[in-house]
Enzyme design. Structure first.
Site, PDB file in Angstrom:
ATOM      1  N   LYS A 113       5.023   0.752  13.232  1.00  0.00           N
ATOM      2  CA  LYS A 113       4.457   1.330  12.002  1.00  0.00           C
ATOM      3  C   LYS A 113       3.693   2.623  12.302  1.00  0.00           C
ATOM      4  O   LYS A 113       3.749   3.574  11.531  1.00  0.00           O
ATOM      5  CB  LYS A 113       3.566   0.290  11.317  1.00  0.00           C
ATOM      6  CG  LYS A 113       4.397  -0.874  10.747  1.00  0.00           C
ATOM      7  CD  LYS A 113       3.543  -2.063  10.363  1.00  0.00           C
ATOM      8  CE  LYS A 113       4.373  -3.190   9.765  1.00  0.00           C
ATOM      9  NZ  LYS A 113       3.648  -4.474   9.692  1.00  0.00           N
ATOM     10  N   ILE A 143       0.863  -1.197   0.000  1.00  0.00           N
ATOM     11  CA  ILE A 143       0.000   0.000   0.000  1.00  0.00           C
ATOM     12  C   ILE A 143       0.896   1.243   0.000  1.00  0.00           C
ATOM     13  O   ILE A 143       1.727   1.388   0.896  1.00  0.00           O
ATOM     14  CB  ILE A 143      -0.892   0.046   1.272  1.00  0.00           C
ATOM     15  CG1 ILE A 143      -1.637  -1.273   1.466  1.00  0.00           C
ATOM     16  CG2 ILE A 143      -1.849   1.221   1.214  1.00  0.00           C
ATOM     17  CD1 ILE A 143      -2.329  -1.391   2.831  1.00  0.00           C
TER      18      ILE A 143
HETATM   19  N1  HSE Z   1       4.902  -9.234  10.594  1.00  0.00           N
HETATM   20  C1  HSE Z   1       4.331  -8.241   9.741  1.00  0.00           C
HETATM   21  C2  HSE Z   1       2.803  -8.451   9.696  1.00  0.00           C
HETATM   22  C3  HSE Z   1       4.908  -8.330   8.355  1.00  0.00           C
HETATM   23  O1  HSE Z   1       2.302  -9.464  10.176  1.00  0.00           O
HETATM   24  O2  HSE Z   1       2.125  -7.564   9.220  1.00  0.00           O
HETATM   25  C4  HSE Z   1       4.827  -7.049   7.590  1.00  0.00           C
HETATM   26  O3  HSE Z   1       5.453  -5.985   8.209  1.00  0.00           O
END
Ligand code: HSE
Length: 430
Positions: free
Chosen positions: A205, A136
């Site tokens: 994130k 995305i």
């Molecule tokens: N471990 C991460 C998830 C992978 O499950 O989204 C992508 O960053």
């Protein structure tokens, strides 16, 4: 045609995806950039391993300096993961005037500002689109597409593993442990899923997104984080009965210059677009003062989706090279950080309680809410015949966090309440 030389640090799942695109999409790359982009070296841990692209065997190396210190290489793509080693290699690459692309959210959440500053100091680019939301294009959307708007809130389903687990628990009525085991057997969840299921991956994130959306230098310590390990099947079933889905969401909201940033299991109304984001998919819901509400949806991980983000970054770097504009893509947070205090945070809440099945029990509970001036939006009760108890699930109207914490304590102390089994925030109500 002029050639641009790329070195890859890592040849795992994402690295394989990048090699796939650089091999099979040359025409597209040349069309976009007018240049030929070639892989020169690939850093691996094991030379003997069987790989999908064996034509690159002669490019494999165990020695990072063959990439970092190689004067022939223009751009370094870091897809090895981990923190300290990757941080060192990126610093050295920038020092050697190589542009860098990374997919490493752990590194960018912790040391992003330091690395971005180093890139600017050396006149280099550092792009990291793949670090949030896989395929995305959310970082570009925040820094370019929505650059003119004032973002007020983001709600993100930014972890695929937990979204997969909660979706399966909801649609197949299975326990957390069962789904996790199944996901691990399929190789979908990590053998050690701690950073996913405890919410840390999503918190990292949300930190990256907040830097770009608000230019506020939040760190991981500012994020209130809760994972999904205590979400019970009953929470999911009662949420459904009340018209909600439970998702692990990250929220980052700014009001009067103060930020509240958190990750936790959260109820979303079933008619909210985020409620139907299932399985390993990701989505980020962005509220802009002028644009209103927008949603960015797609695969949050995987070989090719993640590689698309990386190769799109690569195209940006090559275009910058062509125009002599590298080193200017700098998004360092430049606002003062002020976090919202608990007395100004407001939310709606879901609660599930076990209560004595006796006359007046429910009225004592609702009376307590009344005394605390917390208004109830929905309430249901089901008998738990075996235990001779009743189970009560409640959705409140918006209340102050402090007021909620108080009522949580008072409910636990109430004679007719056996236990407050769980409580979560509710988001996305108009
Ligand atoms: N471990 C991460 C998830 C992978 O499950 O989204 C992508 O960053």
């Amino acid at each position: 045609m002029e050639k641009i030389s790329v070195g890859l640090l890592g040849f795992g799942t994402v690295g394989t995806g990048v090699v796939h695109l650089l091999t099979n999409e040359q025409e597209k790359l040349q069309q976009q950039t007018g240049l030929s982009v070639q892989i020169s070296k690939i850093l691996v841990k094991n030379l003997e391993k069987t790989r999908k692209f064996d034509q690159y065997e002669q490019l494999l190396t165990l020695d990072p300096s063959e990439i970092i210190d190689n004067p022939e290489i223009d751009i370094v793509i870091e897809v090895m993961g981990g923190i300290e080693e990757a941080r060192r290699y990126i610093h050295s690459s920038l020092k050697n005037k190589k542009h860098v692309i990374t997919a490493n959210k752990d590194l960018m959440a912790l040391y992003g500002n330091e690395l971005l500053q180093a890139a600017a100091d050396h006149g280099c680019d550092l792009y990291y689109e793949a670090s949030v939301g896989g395929g995305i294009p959310i970082l570009r959307s925040l820094t370019e597409g929505l650059a003119a708007d004032r973002i007020t809130k983001m709600i993100g389903i930014v972890n695929g593993t937990t979204n997969y687990i909660l979706s399966k628990m909801s649609h197949q009525s299975v326990s957390y442990e069962e789904v996790l085991q199944e996901a691990q057997a399929l190789g979908f969840a990590e053998a050690d899923p701690t950073s996913d299921v405890e919410g840390l991956d999503a918190a990292r994130k949300m930190v990256i997104l907040s830097h770009l959306a608000y230019s506020i230098p939040v760190t991981l310590e500012d994020v209130n984080v809760e994972g999904i390990t205590r979400v019970a099947e009953e929470d999911i079933q009662y949420s459904k009965k009340l018209g909600f889905a439970i998702k692990l969401v990250g929220t980052a909201e700014v009001e009067d210059g103060e930020i509240d940033i958190r990750v936790g299991p959260t109820l979303l109304p079933l008619n909210h677009p985020l409620a139907s984001v299932d399985n390993e998919n990701n989505a980020i819901y962005v509220y802009g003062k002028s644009v209103g509400e927008t949603m960015f949806y797609g695969p949050g991980a995987g070989e090719l989706p993640t590689a698309i983000a990386i190769v799109s970054d690569l195209i940006s770097v090559v275009k910058n090279l062509k125009h002599g504009s590298n080193g200017h893509h700098l998004f360092l947070p430049n606002q003062k950080k002020q976090c919202k205090s608990a007395d100004s945070i407001e939310s709606q809440y879901f609660l599930r309680l076990h209560v004595k099945d006796q006359p007046g029990a429910l009225s004592k509970i609702t009376g307590l809410f009344n005394e605390q001036e917390i208004s109830l939006l929905k309430i249901i009760q089901e008998p738990l015949f075996k235990e001779k108890l009743a189970e009560v699930a409640i959705i409140t109207h918006t209340t102050k966090q402090l007021q909620f914490e108080q009522i949580y304590q008072l409910l636990n102390d109430l004679d007719s309440v056996i236990e407050v089994k769980s409580y979560y925030r509710v988001e996305g109500m108009k």
